[in-house]
Enzyme design. Structure first.
Site, PDB file in Angstrom:
ATOM      1  N   LYS A  54      -5.970   4.474   8.389  1.00 18.58           N
ATOM      2  CA  LYS A  54      -4.844   5.218   7.819  1.00 18.58           C
ATOM      3  C   LYS A  54      -5.071   6.726   7.826  1.00 18.58           C
ATOM      4  CE  LYS A  54      -2.920   1.420   5.173  1.00 18.58           C
ATOM      5  NZ  LYS A  54      -2.554   0.853   3.861  1.00 18.58           N
ATOM      6  N   SER A  86       0.782  -1.245   0.000  1.00 12.62           N
ATOM      7  CA  SER A  86       0.000   0.000   0.000  1.00 12.62           C
ATOM      8  C   SER A  86       0.810   1.288   0.000  1.00 12.62           C
ATOM      9  CB  SER A  86      -0.959   0.011   1.200  1.00 12.62           C
ATOM     10  OG  SER A  86      -0.251   0.057   2.412  1.00 12.62           O
TER      11      SER A  86
END
Length: 365
Positions: free
Chosen positions: A305, A260
């Site tokens: 996140k 990611s």
């Protein structure tokens, strides 16, 4: 007189007995609670707990090491932050959380709890998870290097090798071999992942592709069937793009794994290869996979996140377009989240954030 003295003496042992009884009861309660806590930590439950993790600056250091080092190319000083975001995970194969940890997570607004089966296939081992995370991190770094170099104007030759063939592609398995190198699609030369992607978009699902390959230096062409996957024509091939980089990149992120961080790695490399600070000195975070064609892909843990990014001091965040819907109603105060689908989107968005011209940019949340 003597009668009163006797009565007092008789009452004193009674008070001491009462105190001893209360002490024993309290001690018993303490032991029961202690045993319950110990048992709670000893009982493991099949859940995975996700929380916001660190958000290291790709332009800075992490765990005492410089995150990004380029050699063999001209680089430029920069400033600000391009933070890649992570998720702290408790649980998974071979590492299940305790009943106490599960209970505490239920009380934590920033914790997301999943059944283990939602995130991991049955029989998956802890070692397999670690190996996959390491492989995905390596792949994300390689793609980021290629994409950033090309965006900065470097020529990056690429060879598209077949890494695997799906069991469902029975005819392709008869024709093709692992390690075959793709050189053309329907007569058009394939020089890199982007040109392969472009030519495959022209193919109607179900149509056969005239696929040019080399095998051991010998040129061959095969008519390979395609099937429809998400409105695209696919041949059922796993590909391994192999690029020849014009300079060396070293990325140090400790034991952080997964794909990611690809988008933020690409932005950081591009920033160091081009004059001026891409961020304009601002703190920008983000996430998203990056393939060698420059497309930003969806990731897991997007809600955790954005929280981690804000905690790290970021005021802007780049989110994959396919994750936008998950952020509705879940963007922390003080953080602007922008939708990106390609490396060009990401670079342009950072430039707009840097100079304060963000009106009209597509957003999430």
């Amino acid at each position: 007189m003597s009668s009163r003295t006797v009565d007092a003496a008789e009452r004193r042992p009674s008070r001491w007995a009462s105190m001893r009884t209360r002490t024993k009861v309290m001690l018993a309660i303490f032991v029961v609670v202690l045993l319950a806590v110990v048992a709670g930590f000893g009982i493991k439950v099949p859940y995975v707990i996700l929380r916001p993790g660190p958000a290291p600056n790709t332009l800075g250091t992490f765990e005492g090491q410089k995150v990004l080092t380029l050699s063999g190319a001209k680089t430029y000083p920069t400033s600000g932050g391009l933070h890649f975001t992570t998720v702290s995970m408790v649980g998974g194969p071979g590492n299940r959380p305790s009943l106490i940890e599960y209970g505490l997570a239920k009380l934590d607004d920033h914790a997301q709890i999943y059944e283990e089966s939602q995130l991991f296939a049955p029989q998956t081992t802890r070692e397999q998870v670690q190996q996959q995370n390491e492989a995905e991190m390596t792949g994300s770094q390689s793609s980021a290097e290629v994409v950033a170099a090309r965006q900065a104007g470097y020529d990056v030759p690429e060879m598209i090798e077949i890494a695997g063939i799906s069991d469902s592609a029975s005819e392709a398995k008869k024709l093709l071999r692992v390690k075959d190198v793709i050189v053309s699609v329907n007569g058009v030369k394939i020089a890199d992942s982007l040109s392969l992607q472009r030519e495959m978009k022209k193919v109607t699902p179900g149509q056969k592709v005239q696929l040019g390959i080399t095998r051991g230096g010998k040129a061959m062409t095969f008519a390979v069937p395609t099937t429809k996957v998400e409105d695209r024509a696919v041949m059922g091939l796993a590909l391994n793009p192999k690029a020849t980089m014009p300079f060396k990149v070293n990325i140090s992120v400790g034991d952080v794994g997964g794909p990611s961080a690809g988008t933020m790695f690409a932005l950081a490399i591009y920033d160091e290869l081009t004059p001026g600070a891409l961020t304009g000195g601002k703190q920008i975070a983000g996430t998203g996979t990056m393939d060698s064609a420059g497309d930003v892909g969806a990731i897991g843990g997007i809600r955790e996140k954005v929280v981690g990014a804000r905690q790290a001091g970021a005021t802007a965040f780049l989110a994959p377009a396919d994750n936008c819907a998950e952020l509705k109603g879940h963007v922390p105060s003080g953080l602007d989240v922008y939708r990106v689908a390609t490396i060009k989107d990401a670079i342009s968005t950072v430039e707009h954030v840097a100079d304060g011209s963000t009106q009209g940019l597509p957003r999430c949340g």
